[in-house]
Design a protein around this motif. Structure first.
Motif, PDB file in Angstrom:
ATOM      1  N   ILE A   1       0.726  -1.178  -0.005  1.00  0.00           N
ATOM      2  CA  ILE A   1       0.059   0.129  -0.100  1.00  0.00           C
ATOM      3  C   ILE A   1       0.912   1.329  -0.052  1.00  0.00           C
ATOM      4  O   ILE A   1       1.648   1.458   0.814  1.00  0.00           O
ATOM      5  N   PRO A   2       0.567   2.215  -0.908  1.00  0.00           N
ATOM      6  CA  PRO A   2       1.396   3.332  -1.057  1.00  0.00           C
ATOM      7  C   PRO A   2       1.313   4.217   0.305  1.00  0.00           C
ATOM      8  O   PRO A   2       0.093   4.474   0.715  1.00  0.00           O
ATOM      9  N   ARG A   3       2.244   5.097   0.750  1.00  0.00           N
ATOM     10  CA  ARG A   3       2.086   5.890   1.658  1.00  0.00           C
ATOM     11  C   ARG A   3       1.697   7.426   1.049  1.00  0.00           C
ATOM     12  O   ARG A   3       2.817   7.766   0.127  1.00  0.00           O
ATOM     13  N   LEU A   4       0.829   7.982   1.481  1.00  0.00           N
ATOM     14  CA  LEU A   4       0.648   9.427   0.687  1.00  0.00           C
ATOM     15  C   LEU A   4       1.603  10.407   1.414  1.00  0.00           C
ATOM     16  O   LEU A   4       1.826  10.315   2.473  1.00  0.00           O
ATOM     17  N   SER A   5       2.188  11.362   0.816  1.00  0.00           N
ATOM     18  CA  SER A   5       2.926  12.201   1.188  1.00  0.00           C
ATOM     19  C   SER A   5       2.023  13.368   2.156  1.00  0.00           C
ATOM     20  O   SER A   5       0.930  13.697   1.876  1.00  0.00           O
ATOM     21  N   PRO A   6       3.010  14.128   2.859  1.00  0.00           N
ATOM     22  CA  PRO A   6       2.152  14.897   3.833  1.00  0.00           C
ATOM     23  C   PRO A   6       1.666  16.215   3.280  1.00  0.00           C
ATOM     24  O   PRO A   6       2.269  16.497   2.250  1.00  0.00           O
ATOM     25  N   ALA A   7       0.845  16.889   3.626  1.00  0.00           N
ATOM     26  CA  ALA A   7       0.303  18.126   3.268  1.00  0.00           C
ATOM     27  C   ALA A   7       1.286  19.116   3.658  1.00  0.00           C
ATOM     28  O   ALA A   7       2.125  19.007   4.517  1.00  0.00           O
ATOM     29  N   VAL A   8       1.317  20.140   2.694  1.00  0.00           N
ATOM     30  CA  VAL A   8       2.427  21.115   2.949  1.00  0.00           C
ATOM     31  C   VAL A   8       1.476  22.521   3.142  1.00  0.00           C
ATOM     32  O   VAL A   8       0.630  22.771   2.361  1.00  0.00           O
ATOM     33  N   PRO A   9       1.757  23.309   4.075  1.00  0.00           N
ATOM     34  CA  PRO A   9       0.929  24.328   4.612  1.00  0.00           C
ATOM     35  C   PRO A   9       1.266  25.688   3.624  1.00  0.00           C
ATOM     36  O   PRO A   9       1.883  25.475   2.787  1.00  0.00           O
ATOM     37  N   ALA A  10       0.249  26.469   3.623  1.00  0.00           N
ATOM     38  CA  ALA A  10       0.130  27.837   2.651  1.00  0.00           C
ATOM     39  C   ALA A  10      -0.830  28.763   3.455  1.00  0.00           C
ATOM     40  O   ALA A  10      -1.344  28.587   4.554  1.00  0.00           O
ATOM     41  N   THR A  11      -0.604  30.036   2.938  1.00  0.00           N
ATOM     42  CA  THR A  11      -1.280  31.282   3.547  1.00  0.00           C
ATOM     43  C   THR A  11      -2.016  31.816   2.743  1.00  0.00           C
ATOM     44  O   THR A  11      -1.740  31.852   1.551  1.00  0.00           O
ATOM     45  N   TYR A  12      -3.180  32.712   3.015  1.00  0.00           N
ATOM     46  CA  TYR A  12      -3.904  33.432   2.373  1.00  0.00           C
ATOM     47  C   TYR A  12      -3.867  34.854   2.754  1.00  0.00           C
ATOM     48  O   TYR A  12      -4.164  35.006   4.058  1.00  0.00           O
ATOM     49  N   ALA A  13      -3.200  35.853   2.087  1.00  0.00           N
ATOM     50  CA  ALA A  13      -2.974  37.036   2.834  1.00  0.00           C
ATOM     51  C   ALA A  13      -4.010  38.073   2.214  1.00  0.00           C
ATOM     52  O   ALA A  13      -3.958  39.386   2.706  1.00  0.00           O
ATOM     53  N   GLY A  14      -4.848  37.790   1.237  1.00  0.00           N
ATOM     54  CA  GLY A  14      -5.819  39.030   0.740  1.00  0.00           C
ATOM     55  C   GLY A  14      -6.738  39.166   1.798  1.00  0.00           C
ATOM     56  O   GLY A  14      -7.167  38.762   2.763  1.00  0.00           O
ATOM     57  N   ALA A  15      -7.822  40.163   1.346  1.00  0.00           N
ATOM     58  CA  ALA A  15      -8.951  40.554   1.955  1.00  0.00           C
ATOM     59  C   ALA A  15     -10.048  39.618   1.596  1.00  0.00           C
ATOM     60  O   ALA A  15     -10.344  39.050   0.602  1.00  0.00           O
ATOM     61  N   CYS A  16     -10.747  38.925   2.762  1.00  0.00           N
ATOM     62  CA  CYS A  16     -11.883  37.963   2.980  1.00  0.00           C
ATOM     63  C   CYS A  16     -12.828  38.364   2.037  1.00  0.00           C
ATOM     64  O   CYS A  16     -13.550  37.662   1.108  1.00  0.00           O
TER      65      CYS A  16
END
Length: 571
Positions: A35-50
């Motif tokens: 069974i393959p191991r899935l790679s970890p998630a990599v964080p990101a950010t959102y800097a704009g106005a909601c």
């Protein structure tokens, strides 16, 4: 002889080694693929106005964004901990008018998008008949400790295609039935992933879906229908046989009605005092089977063989006074716990285990109120083809007077307009065949209260045994079930019902660390996530126990505090 696939694996590996390492021999068989191991998630950010997200997401297919706004840090909290700043986006998909009832329908949703995103998406599958866009925190069953939003996931919640004001009348609309059953998940998932890509500049690295009760059903259906779309499936108290469970609950109500002392109050068939009497009898017979007399029955399987309602609870020789059960009551209760049958005696739903959690307040609701107030509308209007007319529909009369064989036919019925039966649109196709999920490296973590009175833990264990049988004799390398002794439906009861199941699922999916035990705590006085009033007073308010992967049981190691999980081993 061992009586389950995992127990047979345990015997082959050696019981001592198994106690030390549950996964040691799980993948050693030639029948088990790599069974393959899935790679970890990599964080990101959102800097704009909601507020600009309305424009960013305006061109999403079949979607209308209705609002986008900033939610300040600390506006939400979980377990006494503040949730970080995030953007809240609301909208609708596939707005339309129903061709039969002329009502307006749409798949309503909200998404909460953290400024500091962990690279993961969580589809929050909600409970009951849906109909509400509940706060998209990524919550799950058990007492609140953490949730997906708190951990930095982007989270989506939906109403599954209809409003609460349309419950259960939405069953008149064929498409609303299908959206509720499975299609809303299939429509929302690609939209949510594209929205995330536009906001953060990349699609989610890892996607998870989870919920409890009907939310657990949604997750299990997704595992069968949408195995390519999600990497982790968090399945709580799954009503994956929901139509069958609803008919079984009505059947139980009909049985209880024969011994109710007040025809207008079904709960007089088996009163809270009488349920406490039986719960104590279960404790007296089964508490010590796990090595500790501590108010919890960990060895559920052994308890069913040890406890006998007829023998272990006094039979009334006179009037019922809470110290005994009548012979007629015992016959009814025994039949209900054995599992619902047709008039010809064919069992169509699972048995329920005896557990001290029978004393929990939620049990009374599911046994005596739900069959008349909830299951009636579900079976008669949402699951039946064609449906009953919602106008003037009398739920109690429907439930108490419709023969069980007729109810059973309803959930399998189709018509020219309603082309899928409830057993088609509500249940996972081939639930014990999940090789697609397994072979791509996805994982499924299931938890279920032993004292759940509406969806039986025995049904979940029966499914897991079948899953194992169809996957080389052992499914533990991609799916595990954790029973929660004493816990009722999703939470509550005399139980350690506060636990984090998101973190171990992520670790399993992305790091290959299989969950060998999950620590659970009681929610006694002072708990920051809310107090469970059914925690016994003699327990430490923060008593802890390990939840063990089936078929292992939390057993006392022979020394140490009975209120500390470290004193118990899974074996």
């Amino acid at each position: 002889m061992p009586d389950s696939p995992i127990q047979r694996t345990a015997m082959a590996c050696g019981l001592a080694l198994w106690a030390l390492s549950f996964t040691a021999c799980g993948g050693g068989s030639s029948a088990q693929p790599q069974i393959p191991r899935l790679s970890p998630a990599v964080p990101a950010t959102y800097a704009g106005a909601c507020e600009t997200l309305s424009d960013t997401l305006a061109s999403l297919p079949n979607t209308r964004i209705t609002s986008a706004a900033l939610v300040a840090a600390g506006s939400l909290s979980v377990g006494g901990q503040p949730v970080a700043e995030h953007c809240l986006v609301t909208g609708h998909m596939f707005e339309r008018t129903g061709p039969i009832d002329g009502a307006r329908y749409a798949i309503g949703f909200e998404m909460r998008l953290p400024r500091a995103w962990n690279g993961r998406f969580f589809y929050q599958a909600n409970g009951g008949l849906d109909g509400n866009v509940v706060t998209a925190t990524g919550s799950f069953g058990g007492g609140p400790l953490t949730h997906a939003l708190h951990q930095g996931f982007a989270v989506l919640s939906s109403d599954a295609g209809h409003s609460a004001s349309q419950n259960p009348s939405f069953g008149r609309d064929p498409q609303a039935r299908l959206d509720y059953g499975y299609q809303a998940v299939g429509k929302l998932t690609p939209m949510a992933k594209e929205a995330i890509r536009r906001v953060y500049g990349k699609a989610p690295d890892r996607s998870y879906i989870g919920g409890c009760s009907n939310g657990g059903r949604h997750a299990m259906v997704a595992a069968a229908r949408y195995a390519q779309d999600y990497d982790g499936y968090l399945v709580g108290a799954p009503g994956f046989n929901l139509p069958l469970a609803a008919v079984a609950n009505i059947w139980g109500a009909q049985r209880y009605a024969t011994v109710a002392t007040d025809p207008t109050n079904l709960s007089t068939a088996f009163t809270p005092v009488e349920r406490q009497l039986v719960a104590q009898a279960v404790l007296d017979r089964c508490d010590a089977l796990d090595g500790a007399v501590d108010g919890l029955v960990q060895d559920t399987t052994a308890c069913q063989a040890a406890f006998d309602l007829s023998r272990d609870v006094p039979t009334c020789t006179g009037a019922r006074d809470g110290s005994c059960l009548s012979a007629e009551q015992k016959a009814v209760i025994t039949s209900v716990f054995a599992g619902a049958t047709t008039s010809g005696g064919t069992r169509f739903y699972a048995s329920f285990p005896y557990d001290p959690g029978l004393s929990g307040s939620g049990v009374g609701f599911w046994e005596f109120t739900a069959p008349l107030a909830l299951d009636s509308g579900a079976v008669g209007i949402v699951f039946k083809a064609p449906p009953e007319n919602p106008v003037g529909f009398n739920g109690p009369a429907f439930s108490l007077n419709t023969p069980v064989d007729t109810l059973y036919e309803y959930i399998h019925s189709t018509s020219l307009s309603y082309t899928e039966s409830a057993m088609s649109f509500m249940t996972p196709p081939n639930p014990s065949q999940l090789s697609t999920l397994r072979d791509r490296g996805a994982k499924m973590l299931v938890y279920h209260g032993v004292a759940d009175a509406i969806f039986s833990v025995d049904d979940t264990i029966r499914w897991y045994e079948s899953l194992s049988a169809n996957h080389g004799g052992d499914a533990s390398n991609f799916a595990r079930v954790f029973r929660v002794p004493g816990m009722g439906h999703c939470s509550g009861g005399p139980a350690t019902d506060q636990f984090d199941v998101i973190t171990p699922l992520v670790q399993w999916v992305e790091q290959g660390i299989a969950p060998d035990r999950i620590e659970a705590r009681a929610r006694g006085a002072g708990n920051p996530g809310g107090v469970n009033a059914e925690v016994p007073g003699e327990w430490a308010p923060d008593r802890s126990r390990p939840l063990c992967p089936y078929p292992l049981v939390a057993r006392y190691g022979g020394s140490g505090s009975l209120d500390n999980a470290d004193s118990f081993v899974c074996r």
